[in-house]
Design a protein around this motif. Structure first.
Motif, PDB file in Angstrom:
ATOM      1  N   ALA A 221       0.828  -1.203   0.000  1.00  0.00           N
ATOM      2  CA  ALA A 221       0.000   0.000   0.000  1.00  0.00           C
ATOM      3  C   ALA A 221       0.863   1.255   0.000  1.00  0.00           C
ATOM      4  O   ALA A 221       0.579   2.226  -0.709  1.00  0.00           O
ATOM      5  CB  ALA A 221      -0.935  -0.008   1.205  1.00  0.00           C
ATOM      6  N   LEU A 222       1.941   1.230   0.780  1.00  0.00           N
ATOM      7  CA  LEU A 222       2.828   2.390   0.833  1.00  0.00           C
ATOM      8  C   LEU A 222       3.525   2.604  -0.502  1.00  0.00           C
ATOM      9  O   LEU A 222       3.700   3.745  -0.947  1.00  0.00           O
ATOM     10  CB  LEU A 222       3.861   2.194   1.952  1.00  0.00           C
ATOM     11  N   LEU A 223       3.911   1.513  -1.154  1.00  0.00           N
ATOM     12  CA  LEU A 223       4.567   1.632  -2.457  1.00  0.00           C
ATOM     13  C   LEU A 223       3.611   2.176  -3.511  1.00  0.00           C
ATOM     14  O   LEU A 223       4.007   2.963  -4.371  1.00  0.00           O
ATOM     15  CB  LEU A 223       5.112   0.267  -2.893  1.00  0.00           C
ATOM     16  N   SER A 224       2.340   1.750  -3.435  1.00  0.00           N
ATOM     17  CA  SER A 224       1.358   2.196  -4.428  1.00  0.00           C
ATOM     18  C   SER A 224       0.803   3.578  -4.121  1.00  0.00           C
ATOM     19  O   SER A 224       0.106   4.164  -4.946  1.00  0.00           O
ATOM     20  CB  SER A 224       0.205   1.193  -4.513  1.00  0.00           C
ATOM     21  N   ASN A 225       1.084   4.077  -2.901  1.00  0.00           N
ATOM     22  CA  ASN A 225       0.623   5.401  -2.479  1.00  0.00           C
ATOM     23  C   ASN A 225      -0.900   5.527  -2.560  1.00  0.00           C
ATOM     24  O   ASN A 225      -1.444   6.566  -2.933  1.00  0.00           O
ATOM     25  CB  ASN A 225       1.291   6.497  -3.325  1.00  0.00           C
ATOM     26  N   CYS A 226      -1.609   4.463  -2.182  1.00  0.00           N
ATOM     27  CA  CYS A 226      -3.069   4.525  -2.172  1.00  0.00           C
ATOM     28  C   CYS A 226      -3.544   5.276  -0.927  1.00  0.00           C
ATOM     29  O   CYS A 226      -2.789   5.487   0.021  1.00  0.00           O
ATOM     30  CB  CYS A 226      -3.680   3.125  -2.232  1.00  0.00           C
ATOM     31  N   ASN A 227      -4.804   5.655  -0.924  1.00  0.00           N
ATOM     32  CA  ASN A 227      -5.352   6.463   0.166  1.00  0.00           C
ATOM     33  C   ASN A 227      -5.246   5.737   1.504  1.00  0.00           C
ATOM     34  O   ASN A 227      -5.575   4.560   1.613  1.00  0.00           O
ATOM     35  CB  ASN A 227      -6.820   6.795  -0.104  1.00  0.00           C
ATOM     36  N   ASN A 228      -4.818   6.494   2.515  1.00  0.00           N
ATOM     37  CA  ASN A 228      -4.750   5.994   3.888  1.00  0.00           C
ATOM     38  C   ASN A 228      -3.836   4.780   4.040  1.00  0.00           C
ATOM     39  O   ASN A 228      -4.048   3.909   4.878  1.00  0.00           O
ATOM     40  CB  ASN A 228      -6.155   5.632   4.404  1.00  0.00           C
ATOM     41  N   ALA A 229      -2.793   4.703   3.229  1.00  0.00           N
ATOM     42  CA  ALA A 229      -1.886   3.553   3.260  1.00  0.00           C
ATOM     43  C   ALA A 229      -1.239   3.376   4.625  1.00  0.00           C
ATOM     44  O   ALA A 229      -0.922   2.244   5.035  1.00  0.00           O
ATOM     45  CB  ALA A 229      -0.814   3.712   2.186  1.00  0.00           C
ATOM     46  N   MET A 230      -1.059   4.453   5.360  1.00  0.00           N
ATOM     47  CA  MET A 230      -0.388   4.389   6.653  1.00  0.00           C
ATOM     48  C   MET A 230      -1.265   3.820   7.761  1.00  0.00           C
ATOM     49  O   MET A 230      -0.766   3.470   8.831  1.00  0.00           O
ATOM     50  CB  MET A 230       0.071   5.801   7.064  1.00  0.00           C
ATOM     51  N   HIS A 231      -2.580   3.701   7.522  1.00  0.00           N
ATOM     52  CA  HIS A 231      -3.474   3.379   8.632  1.00  0.00           C
ATOM     53  C   HIS A 231      -4.465   2.260   8.303  1.00  0.00           C
ATOM     54  O   HIS A 231      -5.664   2.508   8.178  1.00  0.00           O
ATOM     55  CB  HIS A 231      -4.238   4.632   9.065  1.00  0.00           C
ATOM     56  N   PRO A 232      -3.975   1.025   8.194  1.00  0.00           N
ATOM     57  CA  PRO A 232      -4.921  -0.089   8.108  1.00  0.00           C
ATOM     58  C   PRO A 232      -5.567  -0.313   9.473  1.00  0.00           C
ATOM     59  O   PRO A 232      -5.183   0.317  10.467  1.00  0.00           O
ATOM     60  CB  PRO A 232      -4.025  -1.272   7.717  1.00  0.00           C
ATOM     61  N   ASP A 233      -6.542  -1.211   9.548  1.00  0.00           N
ATOM     62  CA  ASP A 233      -7.206  -1.452  10.826  1.00  0.00           C
ATOM     63  C   ASP A 233      -6.407  -2.415  11.699  1.00  0.00           C
ATOM     64  O   ASP A 233      -5.270  -2.784  11.369  1.00  0.00           O
ATOM     65  CB  ASP A 233      -8.640  -1.942  10.604  1.00  0.00           C
ATOM     66  N   LEU A 234      -6.995  -2.806  12.814  1.00  0.00           N
ATOM     67  CA  LEU A 234      -6.314  -3.682  13.775  1.00  0.00           C
ATOM     68  C   LEU A 234      -5.817  -4.976  13.152  1.00  0.00           C
ATOM     69  O   LEU A 234      -4.843  -5.565  13.623  1.00  0.00           O
ATOM     70  CB  LEU A 234      -7.287  -4.035  14.914  1.00  0.00           C
ATOM     71  N   TYR A 235      -6.481  -5.421  12.101  1.00  0.00           N
ATOM     72  CA  TYR A 235      -6.171  -6.713  11.507  1.00  0.00           C
ATOM     73  C   TYR A 235      -5.436  -6.579  10.178  1.00  0.00           C
ATOM     74  O   TYR A 235      -5.336  -7.538   9.416  1.00  0.00           O
ATOM     75  CB  TYR A 235      -7.465  -7.514  11.326  1.00  0.00           C
ATOM     76  N   GLY A 236      -4.935  -5.370   9.897  1.00  0.00           N
ATOM     77  CA  GLY A 236      -4.154  -5.147   8.693  1.00  0.00           C
ATOM     78  C   GLY A 236      -4.977  -4.942   7.442  1.00  0.00           C
ATOM     79  O   GLY A 236      -4.441  -4.993   6.332  1.00  0.00           O
ATOM     80  N   HIS A 237      -6.298  -4.700   7.585  1.00  0.00           N
ATOM     81  CA  HIS A 237      -7.167  -4.501   6.432  1.00  0.00           C
ATOM     82  C   HIS A 237      -7.478  -3.016   6.247  1.00  0.00           C
ATOM     83  O   HIS A 237      -7.436  -2.238   7.210  1.00  0.00           O
ATOM     84  CB  HIS A 237      -8.474  -5.278   6.596  1.00  0.00           C
ATOM     85  N   TYR A 238      -7.840  -2.667   5.016  1.00  0.00           N
ATOM     86  CA  TYR A 238      -8.213  -1.293   4.710  1.00  0.00           C
ATOM     87  C   TYR A 238      -9.731  -1.185   4.569  1.00  0.00           C
ATOM     88  O   TYR A 238     -10.431  -2.173   4.417  1.00  0.00           O
ATOM     89  CB  TYR A 238      -7.507  -0.819   3.442  1.00  0.00           C
TER      90      TYR A 238
END
Length: 542
Positions: A221-238
């Motif tokens: 997600a960070l590499l793709s620079n998608c929205n809110n890449a820095m903040h997935p939920d508790l389980y690593g999902h967006y």
């Protein structure tokens, strides 16, 4: 010695007679209950006709679909009539307009219009809302079949003419609007959640094309620079927009009812929360009033009254007049519950706990607020014999093959018919029972789905609003450190100037600014009294 023996025999005979009497009463009730079941099975089934037969004829109009989509179509849009005359045969063509659903632009315009007008239907018939009357708020999505049955059940309730019935929609649909506006048994008001997926399909809070896919890894997600890449939920999902909307809608409608509507400005009574797939007993308002009256002596600490419980079987003979008290539990007491403005004000003060808790469920978030923020925890009085039932076969968490099944509706109708025939509704008094021992409620880890900071920001912004707040485009909301909202004008913003007699002057207190290249305005309070005036300058004012 003989006298003692005689006393012993007499006691034994008395106890035996008492036991026999109790067994006879028990079997007599079971026989009546089973007889009703047998007769019910013989007369009723799950068909539409059988369910319709259980409803008074005057209420059939709410169950009979009159879809605009079927009024005219294709070749049926024109009707050719032949009429003979002395001069021959002439043909007359009658044309009908084909129904065209509104586009998104029109839907947005209608939503602004409804929310600005705050029109209370049937007010001329039933009079203005009394400050201590019950307000019923129904959260509506798209399941019109269940909504029809809820309306039918509400229409049969005692004292329903005294309430204000608010329908809060997150989907604009002409058929649903027609159904709601057909109601003639009480005052009705429609409000529309303005930040829905329907009206924001390709942008937040809908699905932005640049949103991170649910299951993508954070590194990717960070590499793709998608929205809110820095903040997935508790389980690593967006985020998934379809799951976040319900929580947003719940907090928006609660704030809308308590803090924004003009008709509720001085309301001090209970607000009862229902959903489109609920069904109520005819004595639910009667029992709610009785519970409210008894809180002083039965449960002084109670600030929530709950009329619904999730039971597989219903024993009205034993529990029709019994209540119990316990801490509010989201999974047990989230159906048909009510509280007043005082409780809401305390919840609203804890908005940050509600809006940042990583759980897409509004009820789990509310329990988190109770456990972590409220000085006075949510404590509920719960009716043991439920007066609110869940009839929905499908929803956010459940997907069955037949989502329009009549089985549950038929079962609830049958249960209430037995209760009515057995005189188990409208109890004369309430009895407090001691609840079974409950484990101490532990702090729970959220279910996730709420890690996106945009959801936090939108949720918090909706709890800051007050009466006469203009509608605005949600895509560019900013809340600076001074707490005053900055709103963009990418689409025209309108002053709320149509509030019947509640029209105030709007001093021009705004100044234009630029943020990220967009024209924005700063909203300032013109008064801190009850008559709060919020002024808004837009490009339309230039």
């Amino acid at each position: 010695m003989g006298r003692k023996r005689n006393n012993f025999y007499m006691r034994s005979l008395f106890l035996l007679a008492l036991c026999i009497f109790g067994l006879l009463q028990y079997h007599n009730f079971n026989y009546l209950d089973s007889r009703d079941n047998v007769l019910g099975d013989a007369v009723t089934n799950d068909s539409d006709d059988a369910i319709l037969a259980m409803v008074p004829a005057t209420l059939h109009k709410y169950l009979t679909p009159h879809s605009r989509n079927h009024t005219a179509s294709g070749a049926g849009a024109a009707l050719l009539l032949n009429a003979s005359s002395p001069g021959g045969v002439t043909a007359t063509t009658l044309s009908f307009d084909v129904y065209h659903p509104p586009n998104i632009t029109e839907i947005k315009r209608q939503i602004v219009r409804y929310n600005d007008m705050q029109l209370v239907l049937n007010e001329d018939t039933f009079g203005p809302l009394q400050n201590d009357s019950v307000i019923i708020v129904v959260q509506v999505h798209t399941r019109i079949t269940y909504l029809r049955h809820l309306i039918v059940s509400l229409a049969q309730a005692q004292d329903i003419s005294k309430v204000l019935l608010v329908f809060s929609h997150d989907y604009y649909d002409d058929d649903i609007n027609d159904l709601v506006q057909q109601i003639d048994f009480c005052k009705v008001l429609q409000i529309f959640y303005p930040y829905s997926i329907q009206t924001h399909a390709n942008e937040f809070p809908g699905v932005d094309p640049n949103d991170c896919p649910r299951n993508i890894k954070k590194e990717q997600a960070l590499l793709s620079n998608c929205n809110n890449a820095m903040h997935p939920d508790l389980y690593g999902h967006y985020r998934e927009a379809k799951f976040t909307q319900t929580k947003h809608h719940w907090i928006w409608k609660a704030n809308r009812v308590f803090n924004e509507l003009e008709v509720t400005r001085f309301h001090t009574g209970l607000v009862l929360f229902l959903e489109e797939d609920h069904y109520v007993a005819e004595d639910f308002l009667y029992l709610l009033a009785m519970m409210q009256q008894r809180t002083k002596d039965l449960c002084p600490q109670c600030n929530v009254l709950s009329l619904g419980t999730y039971l597989k079987t219903f024993n009205y003979y034993t529990y029709h007049s019994k209540v119990e008290v316990m801490p509010w539990v989201s999974s047990k007491h989230n159906m048909g519950f009510a509280f007043n403005r005082t409780t809401w004000t305390n919840i609203r003060k804890c908005a940050r706990h509600f809006c940042t808790y990583d759980d897409y469920n509004w009820d789990w978030s509310l329990q988190h607020v109770s456990q972590q923020c409220l000085q006075r925890k949510l404590h509920a009085m719960i009716v043991k014999g439920p007066r609110v039932f869940h009839i929905g076969e499908c929803g956010v968490h459940h997907k069955n093959k037949n989502c329009e099944s009549n089985q549950v509706i038929s079962k609830v109708q049958h249960v209430l018919r037995i209760a009515r025939n057995s005189h188990q509704l409208f109890p004369r008094s309430l009895t407090l029972t001691v609840p079974s021992l409950m484990k101490k409620s532990k702090l729970r880890k959220g279910n996730g789905g709420w890690g996106d900071l945009r959801d936090h920001e939108l949720c918090l912004n909706m709890t800051l609003s007050n009466r006469l707040r203009p509608a605005f485009k949600i895509g560019r909301v900013r809340v600076p450190s001074d707490g005053k909202a900055i709103l963009t004008t990418e689409e025209p913003l309108r002053l709320l100037a149509t509030y019947k007699e509640y029209i105030y002057s709007y001093p021009r207190l705004c100044r234009n600014r630029l943020v990220n290249g967009h024209d924005v305005v700063r909203v300032r309070e013109a008064s801190k009294s009850h008559k709060l005036v919020i002024a808004l300058c837009t490009q339309m004012n230039k």
